[in-house]
Design an enzyme around this catalytic site. Structure first.
Site, PDB file in Angstrom:
ATOM      1  N   TYR A   1      78.399 103.759  57.244  1.00  0.00           N
ATOM      2  CA  TYR A   1      77.401 102.539  56.998  1.00  0.00           C
ATOM      3  C   TYR A   1      78.389 101.614  56.138  1.00  0.00           C
ATOM      4  CZ  TYR A   1      73.785  99.546  55.083  1.00  0.00           C
ATOM      5  OH  TYR A   1      72.853  98.379  54.987  1.00  0.00           O
TER       6      TYR A   1
ATOM      7  N   ASP B   1      86.335 101.510  53.213  1.00  0.00           N
ATOM      8  CA  ASP B   1      84.898 101.160  52.388  1.00  0.00           C
ATOM      9  C   ASP B   1      84.886 101.927  51.531  1.00  0.00           C
ATOM     10  OD1 ASP B   1      82.412 100.443  51.689  1.00  0.00           O
ATOM     11  OD2 ASP B   1      81.525 100.703  53.680  1.00  0.00           O
TER      12      ASP B   1
ATOM     13  N   LYS C   1      78.316  98.981  44.094  1.00  0.00           N
ATOM     14  CA  LYS C   1      78.010 100.131  43.306  1.00  0.00           C
ATOM     15  C   LYS C   1      78.484 100.181  42.098  1.00  0.00           C
ATOM     16  CE  LYS C   1      75.694 101.866  47.355  1.00  0.00           C
ATOM     17  NZ  LYS C   1      75.990 101.815  48.729  1.00  0.00           N
TER      18      LYS C   1
HETATM   19  C1  LIG Z   1      75.701 100.955  49.846  1.00  0.00           C
HETATM   20  C2  LIG Z   1      77.029 100.722  50.969  1.00  0.00           C
HETATM   21  C3  LIG Z   1      77.265  99.547  51.507  1.00  0.00           C
HETATM   22  C4  LIG Z   1      76.291  98.202  51.364  1.00  0.00           C
HETATM   23  O1  LIG Z   1      76.338  97.767  49.952  1.00  0.00           O
HETATM   24  P1  LIG Z   1      75.009  97.011  49.389  1.00  0.00           P
HETATM   25  O2  LIG Z   1      75.489  96.680  48.235  1.00  0.00           O
HETATM   26  O3  LIG Z   1      73.841  97.457  49.985  1.00  0.00           O
HETATM   27  O4  LIG Z   1      74.994  95.870  50.524  1.00  0.00           O
HETATM   28  C5  LIG Z   1      78.517  99.282  52.376  1.00  0.00           C
HETATM   29  N1  LIG Z   1      79.213 100.501  52.455  1.00  0.00           N
HETATM   30  C6  LIG Z   1      79.033 101.628  51.900  1.00  0.00           C
HETATM   31  C7  LIG Z   1      79.859 102.787  52.001  1.00  0.00           C
HETATM   32  C8  LIG Z   1      77.848 101.925  50.947  1.00  0.00           C
HETATM   33  O5  LIG Z   1      77.458 102.905  50.576  1.00  0.00           O
END
Ligand SMILES: *Cc1c(COP(=O)(O)O)cnc(C)c1O
Length: 429
Positions: free
Chosen positions: A144, A239, A267
């Protein structure tokens, strides 16, 4: 436990907010029942609207690595707020957090702050396309990277939980530029590259996957990707929205000693306020506006409250590197305890863990990619386990595809309680 007021609040919310939630993973759609409305939180504990106390293993989906309402973060935000909450002009604190992030993370010279992980990943891919002059990207099934169009192709957790891996509203034109690979399968990636010679701008990956449960990269997988990228002039995007400043100060780049070309954050970097960021070496970052032609902007980007929270968080992590060791030890303890009680009750399981990310899959076969994660998730056992844990005051994510996140405010007594609850839950499986 009684959830009377939560249920009433949820009924009200559903009248004016789609599904009653502002992010789908908060709903209990996958596991059944109504979501719990939280009133306040401190350290490792949530206090809900019915005055139940819950031990929290979601921690706002990752940011609260030191626990809720962490005093240095709270006071930094409160002090900043008194001086104005947004200016749309440069502020010194943006440079301070940028300097600290660049110091803590290997292999980056510059960082741009945005408001979410979604924005960070979306911008990182635009930058990679602008830099390479190529259109296509490779992403992995089950990973994701936020909800922007290019990424909603087998996107893990939320998207999978809600049965819309290819969301309506994403055009075919966008989807055709996203090539889907299988996690931990280097040959698959090599084949895709061969079939799309000189067309691929970047490979984007969760270097430790956390959105199909926790799936660490197998030996040589990340190094193999690095080599494939080098050989084919493809940019490697890590990511690290979930893993950054959680698995180590320098994230997976440090932990696995692999250099990415662009890294995205979210995060933890925001200390619980809306922050995302993307970073790279100078020669890539200088393609970004206003230095270069790749456009990216944000009215609230670098917001002073968000920067104050992020700076307080990163400063604490930088000055207390033992936090990561302490978290690893606690998570290993939980891992052993859960494994013992599930084994004692003859519950088939696989526990995946990397640092303070852990997930329990109710299947004995190794969970190494999206397919194996989905097989383990599809037997209904997770839902029973989830509700049993919840009824005993343990709050884990309401989906078999989510990772549990530990915070350092958890005590060994909390962990023991959790393991005891798991022993009870295991009996009902
Ligand atoms: C949470 C998450 C996102 C998206 O971040 P948001 O602040 O919810 O838009 C992207 N990549 C990873 C790996 C994530 O865990």
């Amino acid at each position: 436990m009684i959830y009377k007021r939560s249920s009433a609040l949820f009924a009200e919310a559903q009248k004016v907010i789609p599904g009653g939630v502002n992010s789908p993973v908060r709903a209990f759609k996958a596991v059944g029942g109504d979501p719990i409305f939280v009133k306040k939180a401190k350290g490792a504990y949530l206090y809900d609207e019915d005055d139940n106390t819950l031990i929290d293993y979601i921690n706002s989906w990752g940011p609260m690595i030191l626990g809720h309402a962490f005093e240095p973060v709270v006071s930094a935000v409160v002090e900043k707020a008194k001086k104005g909450t947004s200016f749309g002009m440069p502020t010194e604190i943006e440079t301070k957090i940028a300097e600290l992030a660049v110091k803590m993370v290997p292999n980056i010279d510059m960082i741009r702050f945005v408001n979410s992980g979604t924005e960070a990943c979306m911008s990182a891919v635009r930058l990679a396309r602008g830099y390479t002059g190529r259109d296509k990207i490779i992403k992995f099934a089950g990973c994701y990277h936020g909800h922007s169009d290019s990424f909603l192709i087998q996107a893990g957790s939320g998207a999978v939980t809600f049965g819309a891996p290819n969301s309506p509203g994403v055009t075919e034109g966008t989807a055709k530029d996203t090539l889907l690979a299988s996690y931990n399968d280097l040959e698959n990636v090599a084949e895709i590259i061969t079939n799309n010679k000189n067309e691929i701008a970047c490979i984007i990956i969760e270097p430790v996957a956390g959105n199909m449960g926790c799936i660490p990269p197998q030996k040589n997988f990340l190094q193999g990707l690095r080599t494939l990228c080098n050989d084919n002039n493809i940019l490697l995007i890590f990511d690290e929205v979930m893993t950054g400043f959680r698995l180590a100060a320098g994230g997976v780049q440090e932990l696995y000693d692999i250099k990415a070309d662009i890294v995205t954050y979210g995060k933890v970097i925001g200390g619980g306020l809306p922050v995302g960021a993307f970073a790279a070496r100078k020669e890539i970052m200088r393609h970004l506006a206003p230095l270069g032609p790749v456009y990216q902007a944000g009215t609230l980007s670098g917001n002073p409250l968000a920067m104050a929270a992020g700076l307080a968080m990163l400063t604490h992590l930088d000055e207390n590197p033992d936090v990561f060791k302490s978290l690893n030890k606690k998570t290993a303890y939980l891992h052993n305890g859960l494994s013992d009680v599930l084994t004692t009750q003859n519950v088939p399981h696989t526990i995946n863990r990397e640092g303070s990310m852990i997930s329990v899959h109710f299947s004995e076969t190794p969970v190494v990619d999206f397919k194996t994660a989905a097989n383990a998730a599809n037997n209904g056992k997770f839902n029973i386990f989830f509700h049993s844990m919840l009824s005993q005051g343990i709050y884990i994510a309401p989906s078999a595809y989510e990772t549990w996140f530990l915070c350092d405010a958890l005590t060994y007594e909390d962990l023991d309680k959790t393991i005891e609850a798991a022993a009870v839950a295991a009996k009902s499986l």
